[in-house]
Write a protein that holds these residues in place. Structure first.
Motif, short mmCIF file in Angstrom:
data_model
loop_
_atom_site.label_atom_id
_atom_site.label_comp_id
_atom_site.label_asym_id
_atom_site.label_seq_id
_atom_site.Cartn_x
_atom_site.Cartn_y
_atom_site.Cartn_z
N LYS A 301 0.84 -1.20 0.00
CA LYS A 301 0.00 0.00 0.00
C LYS A 301 0.87 1.25 0.00
O LYS A 301 0.65 2.18 -0.80
CB LYS A 301 -0.93 -0.01 1.21
N THR A 302 1.87 1.28 0.86
CA THR A 302 2.77 2.43 0.94
C THR A 302 3.54 2.63 -0.35
O THR A 302 3.65 3.75 -0.87
CB THR A 302 3.75 2.26 2.11
N ASN A 307 3.98 5.73 -5.61
CA ASN A 307 4.20 5.63 -7.05
C ASN A 307 2.92 5.90 -7.84
O ASN A 307 2.70 5.33 -8.91
CB ASN A 307 4.75 4.24 -7.40
N GLY A 308 2.09 6.80 -7.30
CA GLY A 308 0.95 7.32 -8.05
C GLY A 308 -0.27 6.43 -8.11
O GLY A 308 -1.17 6.68 -8.93
N VAL A 309 -0.36 5.41 -7.25
CA VAL A 309 -1.51 4.51 -7.25
C VAL A 309 -2.33 4.74 -5.99
O VAL A 309 -1.85 4.47 -4.88
CB VAL A 309 -1.07 3.03 -7.32
N PRO A 310 -3.56 5.23 -6.07
CA PRO A 310 -4.37 5.44 -4.87
C PRO A 310 -4.85 4.11 -4.29
O PRO A 310 -5.29 3.22 -5.02
CB PRO A 310 -5.56 6.26 -5.38
N TYR A 316 -7.06 -3.58 -1.32
CA TYR A 316 -7.39 -3.68 -2.74
C TYR A 316 -7.44 -2.29 -3.39
O TYR A 316 -7.56 -1.26 -2.71
CB TYR A 316 -8.74 -4.39 -2.94
N LEU A 317 -7.33 -2.29 -4.73
CA LEU A 317 -7.50 -1.08 -5.52
C LEU A 317 -8.98 -0.99 -5.91
O LEU A 317 -9.60 -1.99 -6.26
CB LEU A 317 -6.65 -1.13 -6.79
N TYR A 318 -9.50 0.22 -5.90
CA TYR A 318 -10.92 0.41 -6.16
C TYR A 318 -11.16 0.90 -7.58
O TYR A 318 -10.67 1.94 -8.00
CB TYR A 318 -11.50 1.42 -5.16
N ARG A 319 -11.90 0.10 -8.37
CA ARG A 319 -12.42 0.50 -9.67
C ARG A 319 -11.38 1.19 -10.56
O ARG A 319 -11.54 2.36 -10.96
CB ARG A 319 -13.64 1.40 -9.50
N MET A 320 -10.32 0.50 -10.90
CA MET A 320 -9.30 1.07 -11.78
C MET A 320 -9.91 1.35 -13.16
O MET A 320 -10.51 0.47 -13.76
CB MET A 320 -8.11 0.11 -11.89
#
Length: 551
Positions: A301-302, A307-310, A316-320
């Motif tokens: 996560k950190t 590196n520009g990824v929320p 998990y990543l939400y709705r890329m």
């Protein structure tokens, strides 16, 4: 040769599309064309996209053809989903708690330029009565709300503001245009599955007669997730074919002697479903790759955020967002035909960058494959679309925490705690909110929800009003007008992680503003003299001030 699959082939021009079709139907192949007669699964009369049955190897070869932009599997076959972009005198307030007298605060904010009280650390509000004055109402303009189906009987869509006079909603048979666009359908477009609170809310902001902007506009509705009778598979791929045919073939309006302008709102887009951090092995940021495969979930996560990824959630990543070239081509062609397209940026925290931006090719790695994430969501990112971000309901107005951002977002508008119409009382459960009765008929409801879905129709409705006064308005002129008249640098510049302004990046700090284009009385419509300068950066618009010449 592997099994054949459906592929959508996007050509650079219509002439290229015709040439590719001719080659595909020939038994003799060449360097990139299969050496056989290739089956066409969907021939589209007015689109640069053609659907062919190809093997994976043939598709890879065809991508090298100089006439081709893209060769793509249909979105749903790749796990890409099409989803909503959302999570007068009156009380124009920002509170999520409303009563029957409350109104869409975006109307007041974007016509007066004045701020309103909003929630702060104590959650308090100061409610007052304000007055909105406009000089246009979208008369003789066709607005097309591409969303789920709306309730045509809601008082917001009546001809008169008191809820009488019949409905302005036209339940147009879109499939009457099927032969013109080359799509096979065997019956009329079906509005019977009418259960959308989201679509009704969006339409109310665009053109509602007490909560909306274009209060005299003609309202049309098309469902992007249409699943009614005769629905083609991957229906959303054909939406802009039908919009183009509608715009091209509409009758001359006898009141104006011209075809009505077409302004359309799209509060939907393509995205992946949630992606687990455990599946991500690497991240590329501005050309530099970092291996994160051995890191713990917390460390990933950190690393991703740096590196520009929320990563608003912990695991998990939400709705890329997903960009689909075939749909983008159709959208741009519709705009070239004269349709003005407004779209929501999306609500998943992601950057949306132009191709020239250093973040455009940022990506994550999953199972050895690299997936770009900062190119935005189709259809919003197609060339010529006006893309809208969401302003929060705070006293100090920041971007809403979840709103996508970046230099591809053209303008920002109120999209949080927006009061508008709902289809029925099921909205209370669907959105987890308390509804109020419409003051004209307690059988119908109003309520407030938030998202770029609520911001985009503010811009669409205001442009429908502009098109009433400028019926020859083009999409590029509409954008130039918005930029020239926007309130600059009024979006807050501080905030906590994933709240408010964070992840704003190099977004354009432009706030929607409706300019009175004529006096409140005494001028005949339509007004045809407006033109924006080709470069709107100066903020100047035509007509120019006369300059004395000394000879």
């Amino acid at each position: 040769m592997s099994d054949l699959k459906e592929y959508v082939v996007t050509a650079k021009t219509m002439a290229d599309a015709d040439s590719i079709i001719a080659d595909m139907e020939s038994p003799d192949g060449n360097l990139y064309i299969p050496n056989r007669i290739v089956d066409i699964t969907q021939l589209r009369e007015i689109s640069r996209n053609t659907h062919f049955m190809l093997s994976d190897e043939e598709a890879e070869q065809l991508r090298n053809d100089s006439r081709v932009i893209a060769v793509e599997r249909p979105p749903r076959e790749m796990g890409i989903e099409v989803v909503h972009h959302w999570s007068q005198a009156g009380n124009f307030e920002k509170s999520a708690t409303i009563d029957t007298n409350d109104k869409n605060w975006g109307l007041y904010r974007s016509t007066s330029g004045a701020t309103l009280s909003g929630w702060g650390t104590d959650g308090s509000f100061t409610q007052s009565t304000q007055t909105v004055t406009t000089t246009s109402s979208g008369k003789n303009v066709d607005v097309v709300v591409v969303d789920a189906h709306i309730n045509p009987n809601h008082p917001e869509f009546a001809i008169n503001a008191d809820g009488t006079g019949g409905s302005r909603v036209n339940q147009f048979n879109w499939f009457s245009l099927s032969s013109a666009v080359g799509i096979s359908t065997t019956g009329p477009y079906d509005y019977s599955n009418m259960s959308s609170n989201h679509g009704t809310h969006v339409a109310g902001t665009v053109a509602g007669n007490t909560q909306g902007w274009a209060r005299d506009a003609n309202i049309y509705n098309m469902e992007f997730g249409y699943a009614g009778a005769n629905a083609p598979v991957n229906w959303e791929l054909y939406i802009f074919d039908y919009l183009r045919a509608f715009h091209r073939n509409k009758a001359i309006n006898p009141a104006t002697g011209r075809r009505n302008p077409t302004v359309t709102n799209h509060s939907w887009g393509y995205s992946y479903n949630d992606i687990l951090l455990s599946a991500i092995s690497g991240v590329t940021y501005r050309g530099t790759f970092t291996d994160i495969s051995a890191l713990s979930t917390a460390a990933k996560k950190t690393a991703l955020e740096s590196n520009g990824v929320p990563v608003p959630a912990s695991t998990y990543l939400y709705r890329m967002p997903y960009t689909y070239a075939a749909l983008n081509a159709d959208v741009s062609d519709a705009i070239a035909d004269g349709v003005i397209v407004v779209a929501a940026a999306g609500n998943s925290y992601w950057n949306s960058a132009y191709s020239s931006d250093q973040d455009y090719n940022n990506s994550i790695r999953i199972s050895g494959g690299d997936y770009v994430h900062s190119q935005g969501s189709s259809p919003a990112v197609a060339s010529g679309v006006i893309v809208v971000g969401n302003i929060s309901a705070q006293q100090a107005e920041y971007k809403n925490s979840s709103s996508n951002y970046g230099n591809r977002v053209d303008i920002w508008a109120p999209g949080s705690n927006i009061v508008s119409s709902f289809f029925d009382s099921t909205a209370a459960t669907e959105f987890g909110i308390t509804l109020a009765n419409d003051p004209r008929n307690s059988s119908y409801k109003i309520g407030s929800i938030s998202g770029t879905s609520m911001a985009s129709p503010q811009v669409c409705g205001s442009l429908a009003c502009l098109a009433e006064q400028n019926p020859n308005l083009t999409a590029s002129e509409a954008l130039a007008y918005l930029i020239a008249n926007s309130k600059k640098n009024q979006i807050g510049s501080t905030g906590s992680s994933y709240g408010n302004y964070q992840w704003f990046g190099n977004s354009n700090n432009r706030y929607l503003f409706y300019k009175l284009e004529r006096p409140t009385s005494g001028q005949t419509l339509p007004r045809n003299t407006f033109k924006a300068r080709p470069n709107p950066a100066s903020g100047a618009v035509y007509p120019r001030t006369k300059i004395r010449s000394w000879g």
